[in-house]
Design an enzyme around this catalytic site. Structure first.
Site, PDB file in Angstrom:
ATOM      1  N   HIS A 272      -2.354 -23.865  72.932  1.00  0.00           N
ATOM      2  CA  HIS A 272      -3.659 -23.789  72.717  1.00  0.00           C
ATOM      3  C   HIS A 272      -4.344 -24.754  71.805  1.00  0.00           C
ATOM      4  CE1 HIS A 272      -3.165 -19.075  73.636  1.00  0.00           C
ATOM      5  NE2 HIS A 272      -2.889 -19.959  74.789  1.00  0.00           N
TER       6      HIS A 272
ATOM      7  N   HIS B 299      -1.283 -23.891  80.669  1.00  0.00           N
ATOM      8  CA  HIS B 299       0.139 -23.949  79.927  1.00  0.00           C
ATOM      9  C   HIS B 299       1.308 -24.298  80.695  1.00  0.00           C
ATOM     10  CE1 HIS B 299      -0.948 -21.524  76.543  1.00  0.00           C
ATOM     11  NE2 HIS B 299      -1.099 -20.637  76.956  1.00  0.00           N
TER      12      HIS B 299
ATOM     13  N   SER C  88      -4.837 -15.129  72.827  1.00  0.00           N
ATOM     14  CA  SER C  88      -5.516 -14.491  73.551  1.00  0.00           C
ATOM     15  C   SER C  88      -5.711 -12.891  72.935  1.00  0.00           C
ATOM     16  CB  SER C  88      -5.111 -14.313  74.996  1.00  0.00           C
ATOM     17  OG  SER C  88      -5.474 -15.546  75.518  1.00  0.00           O
TER      18      SER C  88
ATOM     19  N   ASP D 122     -10.483 -17.763  80.155  1.00  0.00           N
ATOM     20  CA  ASP D 122      -9.173 -17.855  79.155  1.00  0.00           C
ATOM     21  C   ASP D 122      -8.921 -19.152  79.048  1.00  0.00           C
ATOM     22  OD1 ASP D 122      -6.767 -17.455  77.932  1.00  0.00           O
ATOM     23  OD2 ASP D 122      -6.910 -15.422  78.425  1.00  0.00           O
TER      24      ASP D 122
ATOM     25  N   ASP E 252      -5.954 -20.305  81.751  1.00  0.00           N
ATOM     26  CA  ASP E 252      -5.136 -20.440  80.793  1.00  0.00           C
ATOM     27  C   ASP E 252      -3.783 -20.763  81.176  1.00  0.00           C
ATOM     28  OD1 ASP E 252      -4.209 -19.813  77.871  1.00  0.00           O
ATOM     29  OD2 ASP E 252      -3.334 -18.473  78.951  1.00  0.00           O
TER      30      ASP E 252
END
Length: 560
Positions: free
Chosen positions: A489, A372, A140, A96, A368
């Site tokens: 992202h 972030h 996602s 991810d 992921d």
């Protein structure tokens, strides 16, 4: 009066001197940026004289020519006879947020620029475009819908086509807008399916295998109500895992997210409260429901995972944290927290019992989560653990009958820049700026919380980071250009790495939604499978065995 004149005169001299000095500095910068001087674009920075990262043979022509010839010969051997066996098994890994920059930086974190992660050694490679129907930069949820069902969707929605906008309660209920995907196609082909993640099992990526929801955050009934929907009508994601058409058939489920399954008044095995408001205990309901079809086992710690009686377990639910699972570097220090590799090993062992084969979906989701937070070191370490899990999966299976595909759902804004020396610490300084004369790191973000480590409070001057920060701290927020509370992202394409039957289908550049169709073709399921195939459920088999036993006993009693 004379004193006043003297003060004014001195002030004027000082001001003139400062302005002159400023002008001199500006002229210096102008000299640095002579338009005819290409060195300002490609500076020749100092190098280490004895750089251990550079192999002696790399300085010889033959080393590179020999390496190139060997690589071409290897490709000719592999690609001249592609593997066209039917894939009995398919394992699909998603890193991810694993952008190309992320992969390259993780490669360096592992040792050297010429190092390869396990999936980079796969013989076939392609690139997938990641946008949602309604957003250039995806999340996602819409990407999971694309790469698991073959349908591109709206940002924030899962398992629904793009005619359903986010938060549309009624739209979620209309089954004509529900997508079917590789999970259902595998079940229709009598295959077992499994799901592994180190995030919440109800998070957007894993939910893509089994859920249909107008909002990715409807993981429990309270979240549904918060968005003004009726939780009696709308099944939240946790409920769909227990009772949904695909969810109830998943043989092995391993991840985090216990809180989504129990009420807010109830504490789990580690003392954390649940998040539900409806009084349900979906863990207990899962055990009851699955026990009707076979031996169902619920576990919540590593010792239970490693000590599992796999042969006598038909259904397995493992929830190892109330929320997301721990980062890999922390998990290895906790005797009861399994790693992603350990989860994958157990899932494969469980599914290897399936006579018709299996589909296993695995997410390395903490890559992921770390990005972030701008926790670059954690993101790279999570990538290396994903690489370990892929390597383990390839070693536990055969390339003759098991297709393994590794990809990402989307990228992040991580950049890999400057002109650092070979072998330099990937988390270290690249060089000094020739504008403000201060250092900057090789890795940084376009946006995120790391902005506040980058600029002063006014936002008009970069901070001199020399000796100021501990860049080796796993939770140091790496530097960013634009302030955001969490880093966003990225909209770039992502890599697709494939090994096994029909892996050559994944070469090239394409839309992300072709991935499940390529996997389905390799396995001859879904649109490419036998529509007339009928599968017997475990409960039906148990009933048949019981009836057969009774029949045998009846005949025996007649003769004795």
């Amino acid at each position: 009066m004379n004193n006043i004149r003297l003060v004014v005169l001195l002030f004027g001299i000082v001001a003139f001197t400062l302005l002159s000095a400023e002008g001199f500095v500006q002229e210096d910068f102008q000299e640095d940026f002579d338009e005819e001087d290409d060195s300002r674009v490609h500076p020749d920075l100092p190098l280490e004289l004895d750089n251990k990262a550079i192999l002696p043979e790399e300085q010889e022509t033959e080393y590179w020519m020999s390496s190139a010839r060997n690589t071409v010969a290897e490709k000719i051997t592999i690609h001249s006879v592609p593997n066209t066996n039917v894939a009995k098994n398919v394992i699909f890994f998603i890193g991810d947020g694993m952008s190309f920059q992320n992969v390259a930086a993780a490669r360096m974190r592992a040792g050297n620029e010429n190092h390869k992660l396990s999936f980079e050694k796969f013989p076939y490679f392609g690139m997938a475009k990641t946008y949602c129907v309604n957003r250039q930069v995806s999340d996602s949820a819409c990407t999971a819908t694309a790469y698991l069902s073959g349908v591109k969707a709206n940002y924030g929605t899962i398992g629904l086509d793009a005619s359903v906008p986010r938060y549309d309660c009624k739209g979620q209920l209309d089954e004509s807008h529900h997508t079917t995907g590789i999970g259902q196609w595998s079940l229709d082909a009598c295959k077992g399916i499994g799901l592994v993640t180190n995030t919440r099992i109800t998070h957007a990526t894993p939910a893509g295998l089994f859920a249909h929801t107008a909002d990715r955050y409807w993981e429990n009934d309270a979240e549904v109500v918060d968005d003004k929907c009726d939780s009696d009508e709308i099944d939240d994601i946790a409920e769909q895992l227990v009772y949904g058409k695909v969810g109830r058939k998943i043989k092995v489920i391993l991840g985090g997210g216990r809180k989504e399954f129990v009420n807010e008044t109830v504490t789990d095995e580690e003392g954390a409260y649940g998040a539900r408001h409806d009084g349900k205990n979906l863990i207990e309901e899962w055990k009851t429901e699955r026990s009707m079809d076979g031996e169902a086992k619920y576990i919540w710690r590593k010792s239970e995972l490693l000590g599992l009686d796999i042969e006598n377990t038909d259904y397995l639910l493992g929830l190892f944290e109330g929320d997301h699972m721990k980062y890999h570097k922390d998990a290895v220090l906790d005797p009861e927290e399994p790693t992603l590799s350990e989860l994958v090993a157990t899932a494969i062992k469980m599914l290897q019992k399936e006579k018709q084969g299996y589909f296993l979906f695995v997410e390395g989701g903490k890559i992921d989560v770390a990005h972030h937070e701008s926790w670059t070191q954690r993101a790279l370490d999570e990538t290396l653990e994903l690489s370990n899990a892929v390597q383990l999966a390839r070693e536990m299976t055969s390339e003759e009958d098991t297709l393994i595909v590794v990809s990402a759902d989307h990228g992040h804004t991580l950049t890999y820049a400057g002109y650092p020396s070979r072998g330099a610490d990937i988390l270290g300084v690249a060089q000094n700026s020739n504008i403000d004369r201060m250092p900057f790191t090789t890795l940084s973000y376009a946006n995120g919380g790391g902005y506040f480590n980058t600029y002063n409070e006014l936002g008009d001057t970069r901070i001199n980071i020399t000796g100021l920060y501990d860049l080796s701290d796993p939770e140091f927020k790496f530097f960013a250009t634009v302030p955001l509370n969490t880093e966003s992202h990225g909209g770039d394409d992502v890599g697709v790495y494939a090994s096994g039957p029909w892996a050559h289908l994944f070469v090239g550049q394409y839309e992300q939604n072709i991935l499940p169709f390529a996997m389905a073709y390799a396995a001859q399921i879904g649109y490419y499978g036998d529509e007339d195939l009928v599968c017997a459920s475990a409960s039906t088999l148990h009933l048949a065995v019981s009836l057969f036993s009774l029949l045998i006993l009846h005949y025996i009693s007649r003769f004795f």
